[in-house]
Design a protein around this motif. Structure first.
Motif, PDB file in Angstrom:
ATOM      1  N   GLN A 147      -2.456   8.808  41.239  1.00  0.00           N
ATOM      2  CA  GLN A 147      -3.334   8.492  42.376  1.00  0.00           C
ATOM      3  C   GLN A 147      -3.607   9.738  43.200  1.00  0.00           C
ATOM      4  N   GLN A 148      -2.571  10.519  43.457  1.00  0.00           N
ATOM      5  CA  GLN A 148      -2.747  11.748  44.217  1.00  0.00           C
ATOM      6  C   GLN A 148      -3.715  12.693  43.494  1.00  0.00           C
ATOM      7  N   ALA A 149      -3.570  12.779  42.187  1.00  0.00           N
ATOM      8  CA  ALA A 149      -4.456  13.641  41.406  1.00  0.00           C
ATOM      9  C   ALA A 149      -5.906  13.157  41.466  1.00  0.00           C
ATOM     10  N   ASN A 150      -6.108  11.844  41.336  1.00  0.00           N
ATOM     11  CA  ASN A 150      -7.472  11.304  41.411  1.00  0.00           C
ATOM     12  C   ASN A 150      -8.101  11.555  42.774  1.00  0.00           C
ATOM     13  N   ALA A 151      -7.295  11.436  43.825  1.00  0.00           N
ATOM     14  CA  ALA A 151      -7.815  11.697  45.175  1.00  0.00           C
ATOM     15  C   ALA A 151      -8.137  13.179  45.354  1.00  0.00           C
ATOM     16  N   LEU A 152      -7.242  14.041  44.858  1.00  0.00           N
ATOM     17  CA  LEU A 152      -7.480  15.484  44.988  1.00  0.00           C
ATOM     18  C   LEU A 152      -8.722  15.917  44.223  1.00  0.00           C
ATOM     19  N   LEU A 153      -9.005  15.258  43.106  1.00  0.00           N
ATOM     20  CA  LEU A 153     -10.224  15.561  42.351  1.00  0.00           C
ATOM     21  C   LEU A 153     -11.470  15.173  43.131  1.00  0.00           C
TER      22      LEU A 153
END
Length: 409
Positions: A147-153
């Motif tokens: 989730q953190q990665a998707n948000a950072l993208l």
């Protein structure tokens, strides 16, 4: 320097501490910086060579059609080949198409047919890039940090969406569309170079034929009730949202508000909501991922209902802001649920079937809305779109399987 990525389950590193994720995010941001200017530049390249609404419609259709026709093929290849290699080749193909278009526009040799041909190639490239990206994230980042990665993208991408059209308008106004198109080509090329050194392993899958992979993918899609019901609800929701916000919104703004000025504010409020939604996702990690994705997507009904009721502009702006927040939370939660609950070897095909399901209804939505405009007032049609979005989200929440797709530890 080459970055070889093994399966991420053996590490707990946060996304920004993973070199491959930083490289992947940089490539995504750079290509987005060019793509944000492309629609405006494409429109004015048609206008500059004397084309009208019909020519522009043909160009937009040829750009969109391949993403429907070839998306499943792209999904099959994303499950059979290295996704980093597909992303590299897809960005390289898009760079070539946009570069050729920029040259023809700059030299004065552009025609509606040549612009449409370049759009066809760019759309084909996108149909291979989209399924590969979804699975690539899950290969790079540990499951606990998806989730953190998707948000950072999405954080830099959403920022570019706010600034890109403004900068693109200034570039086209100061020079011509060719410069903006050349910038788009350059960003795709730079992204391709960054992705060239990224090495993602080929997903583990039985070596069968392409048709057998398609049949297996379709069987897997049908067997996941939560996946096909979300796709069906998304088809209605996306069509109603685009028809309401893009087609009817400007008409109502012209009649009930101060026209382009106020409509620009509404769009800015929605874009600001997307950014705010990304920030929310960096902090909030809901357990019921798919339930949250479905519920927050219903917020798209808010600005349509506010415009239909001709509420004061500050209320419409607040509704647009909340819609942006809801949409971005829904996208991040959905992406995380998808990546955690669909096996690596199937993510390309499942993403493709989902993407096609949501895209197929868009032309139909525009057509039905255009026909309804002759029978209803734009405000009535807007209210109908808001009701469809609300109904789609509510009915999807009634699916028992939706509430079983939760965050995995």
């Amino acid at each position: 320097m080459q970055t070889t990525v093994q399966p991420p389950q053996t590490t707990t590193a946060a996304p920004w501490r993973i070199p491959a994720f930083r490289r992947f995010t940089s490539a995504n941001l750079i290509s987005a910086a060019g793509s944000a200017m492309a629609p405006l530049a494409l429109a004015y390249s048609v206008i500059e060579q004397g084309g009208g609404a019909g020519s522009l419609g043909l160009v937009l259709a040829t750009n969109t059609l391949p993403t429907i026709v070839f998306l499943v093929v792209g999904g099959v290849f994303a499950d059979r080949l290295s996704r980093s290699r597909i992303l590299f080749l897809g960005n390289l193909l898009a760079a070539a198409a946009q570069g050729a278009l920029a040259v023809t526009v700059a030299t004065g040799h552009a025609t509606t047919l040549s612009i449409a041909a370049c759009g066809l190639v760019s759309g084909t490239a996108a149909s291979f890039i989209v399924p590969a990206m979804q699975g690539a994230v899950a290969q790079i980042v540990p499951a606990a940090h998806l989730q953190q990665a998707n948000a950072l993208l999405r954080l830099p991408t959403n920022t570019v969406k706010v600034l890109g059209p403004v900068v693109g308008g200034l570039v086209v106004a100061a020079s011509d569309a060719a410069w903006a198109l050349a910038w788009d080509a350059l960003t795709f090329a730079v992204a391709a170079v960054l992705l060239l050194t990224l090495r993602l392993e080929t997903p583990p899958a039985p070596r069968t034929g392409v048709l057998a992979d398609l049949r297996a993918g379709w069987d897997g899609f049908r067997s996941r009730t939560w996946l096909w019901t979300y796709t069906a609800a998304g088809a209605v929701l996306v069509a109603a949202w685009l028809a309401g916000f893009q087609l009817l919104g400007p008409l109502v703004a012209a009649r009930e508000y101060a026209g382009a000025r106020d409509w620009g504010l509404v769009q800015a409020a929605f874009s600001a909501g997307l950014l705010a939604g990304t920030l929310v996702c960096l902090r909030w990690k809901p357990y019921r991922l798919l339930t949250v994705a479905v519920a927050t997507s219903g917020a798209l009904a808010l600005p349509l209902a506010a415009l239909a009721a001709a509420l004061p502009l500050p209320v419409v702006l607040a509704a647009a802001l909340l819609a942006g927040v809801g949409l971005d939370v829904a996208i991040v939660a959905w992406s995380t649920a998808f990546q955690q609950h669909v096996p690596q070897a199937e993510q390309g095909r499942m993403s493709a079937f989902n993407g096609i399901g949501e895209r197929l209804a868009i032309p139909l939505g525009y057509l039905v809305t255009a026909l309804a405009a002759h029978l209803w007032t734009p405000r009535t049609a807007l209210l109908a779109c808001a009701a469809l979005i609300t109904a789609a989200a509510a009915l999807n929440l009634c699916v028992r399987d939706v509430h079983r797709i939760n965050r995995r530890a």
